[in-house]
Design an enzyme around this catalytic site. Structure first.
Site, short mmCIF file in Angstrom:
data_model
loop_
_atom_site.label_atom_id
_atom_site.label_comp_id
_atom_site.label_asym_id
_atom_site.label_seq_id
_atom_site.Cartn_x
_atom_site.Cartn_y
_atom_site.Cartn_z
N GLU A 144 0.86 -1.19 0.00
CA GLU A 144 0.00 0.00 0.00
C GLU A 144 0.89 1.23 0.00
O GLU A 144 1.93 1.23 0.65
CB GLU A 144 -0.88 0.08 1.26
CG GLU A 144 -2.08 -0.80 1.24
CD GLU A 144 -1.83 -2.09 2.00
OE1 GLU A 144 -0.88 -2.13 2.80
OE2 GLU A 144 -2.58 -3.05 1.79
N TYR A 189 7.76 1.93 -7.75
CA TYR A 189 7.08 0.63 -7.91
C TYR A 189 6.62 0.41 -9.36
O TYR A 189 6.75 -0.69 -9.89
CB TYR A 189 5.88 0.53 -6.97
CG TYR A 189 6.23 0.72 -5.51
CD1 TYR A 189 7.30 0.03 -4.93
CD2 TYR A 189 5.49 1.57 -4.68
CE1 TYR A 189 7.63 0.21 -3.59
CE2 TYR A 189 5.81 1.75 -3.35
CZ TYR A 189 6.88 1.07 -2.81
OH TYR A 189 7.20 1.24 -1.50
C1 LIG Z 1 10.56 6.31 -2.26
C2 LIG Z 1 12.03 6.28 -1.88
C3 LIG Z 1 12.34 5.03 -1.06
C4 LIG Z 1 12.87 6.28 -3.17
O1 LIG Z 1 14.23 6.12 -2.82
P1 LIG Z 1 15.41 6.74 -3.70
O2 LIG Z 1 16.69 6.07 -3.29
O3 LIG Z 1 15.41 8.22 -3.65
O4 LIG Z 1 14.98 6.29 -5.17
P2 LIG Z 1 15.90 5.90 -6.39
O5 LIG Z 1 17.01 6.90 -6.56
O6 LIG Z 1 16.30 4.47 -6.28
O7 LIG Z 1 14.87 6.10 -7.60
C5 LIG Z 1 14.27 4.99 -8.25
C6 LIG Z 1 13.02 5.43 -8.97
O8 LIG Z 1 12.06 5.93 -8.03
C7 LIG Z 1 11.33 7.02 -8.61
N1 LIG Z 1 11.68 8.26 -7.88
C8 LIG Z 1 12.50 8.35 -6.81
N2 LIG Z 1 12.57 9.63 -6.38
C9 LIG Z 1 11.76 10.35 -7.19
C10 LIG Z 1 11.42 11.73 -7.25
N3 LIG Z 1 11.96 12.63 -6.39
N4 LIG Z 1 10.53 12.13 -8.19
C11 LIG Z 1 10.00 11.25 -9.07
N5 LIG Z 1 10.30 9.91 -9.07
C12 LIG Z 1 11.17 9.49 -8.14
C13 LIG Z 1 11.80 7.11 -10.04
O9 LIG Z 1 11.00 6.24 -10.82
C14 LIG Z 1 13.22 6.56 -9.95
O10 LIG Z 1 13.68 6.02 -11.17
P3 LIG Z 1 14.52 6.98 -12.18
O11 LIG Z 1 15.78 7.32 -11.42
O12 LIG Z 1 14.78 6.11 -13.37
O13 LIG Z 1 13.69 8.20 -12.44
C15 LIG Z 1 12.42 7.58 -1.08
O14 LIG Z 1 11.92 8.71 -1.77
C16 LIG Z 1 11.92 7.61 0.35
O15 LIG Z 1 12.59 7.10 1.26
N6 LIG Z 1 10.76 8.25 0.58
C17 LIG Z 1 10.20 8.37 1.95
C18 LIG Z 1 9.65 7.07 2.46
C19 LIG Z 1 8.54 6.57 1.58
O16 LIG Z 1 7.70 7.32 1.11
N7 LIG Z 1 8.53 5.24 1.37
C20 LIG Z 1 7.51 4.58 0.56
C21 LIG Z 1 6.42 4.07 1.43
S1 LIG Z 1 5.23 3.15 0.47
#
Ligand SMILES: CC(C)(COP(=O)(O)OP(=O)(O)OC[C@H]1O[C@@H](n2cnc3c(N)ncnc32)[C@H](O)[C@@H]1OP(=O)(O)O)[C@@H](O)C(=O)NCCC(=O)NCCS
Length: 178
Positions: free
Chosen positions: A112, A124
């Site tokens: 979720e 995702y």
């Molecule tokens: C979601 C989260 C885990 C992503 O981690 P991250 O290490 O920054 O992500 P990545 O660098 O591996 O990015 C992978 C993909 O995620 C998406 N993404 C990550 N950050 C993004 C941003 N700021 N805007 C848009 N897409 C984004 C993109 O699809 C990206 O692929 P791309 O690089 O080809 O565009 C991070 O933003 C986070 O910790 N958020 C807070 C906690 C949270 O919301 N967790 C999810 C609960 S369901």
């Protein structure tokens, strides 16, 4: 070898990691973060599989958890320390969690996510998760709806082709030790 390639280690989460994990939780979710007790309970549960990402300085910079029940896994949590985001660490964590699902014969993965959480939804979706509806007012802090996302069978070619393409690209920019 690319000298600038980020190198991280992803290994199972230990109870001794919980203080560092909760610090990242607080930065990620503010006052609605999971408690230390929640993580202790998770790590005492045989269904739960938690991993953390450690950087070259030995700092815990992210984590992911799943619950695995028969042939389904539920992603319970994923978080990357804000200063380290957009460096493919979230993707690397998802990769390790999916590999763990393959190892355990899991066929479907679900989760979720807040409907407003575009970053996570993008992550995702990049790996082929599809939205199959919402849970109304699922989050108690602001009554926000949750999007329910599922993979198809992860052993099917369609999922694997996309997965393998993503992992090939991922491994060009980040080195993941397990
Ligand atoms: C979601 C989260 C885990 C992503 O981690 P991250 O290490 O920054 O992500 P990545 O660098 O591996 O990015 C992978 C993909 O995620 C998406 N993404 C990550 N950050 C993004 C941003 N700021 N805007 C848009 N897409 C984004 C993109 O699809 C990206 O692929 P791309 O690089 O080809 O565009 C991070 O933003 C986070 O910790 N958020 C807070 C906690 C949270 O919301 N967790 C999810 C609960 S369901």
């Amino acid at each position: 070898m690319n000298a600038n390639k980020l190198r991280i280690k992803i290994r199972p989460m230990l109870k001794s990691d919980i203080n560092d994990v909760v610090a990242v939780e607080e930065e990620s979710y503010g006052k609605h973060h999971w408690s230390r007790e929640s993580f202790f309970n998770e790590l005492s549960n045989d269904l739960a599989h938690y991993f953390c990402a450690i950087n070259e300085e030995g700092k815990l910079i992210g984590y992911i958890g799943t619950w695995q029940i028969i042939e389904e896994a539920h992603i319970t949590n994923i978080s990357v320390k804000p200063d380290f985001r957009r460096n493919k660490i979230g993707e690397a964590l998802l990769h390790v969690a999916i590999e763990n699902c393959y190892k355990n014969g899991i066929k479907y993965i679900t989760l979720e996510v807040r409907v407003s959480n575009e970053k996570a939804i993008n992550l995702y979706s990049k790996y082929g998760f599809k939205s199959l509806g919402t849970r109304k007012e699922y989050y108690q802090d602001n009554n926000e709806d949750a999007l329910i996302m599922w993979t198809e069978n992860i052993f099917y070619d369609k999922f694997k082709t996309l997965y393998n393409e993503n992992i090939e690209k991922l491994k060009k920019v980040i080195s993941i030790d397990e």
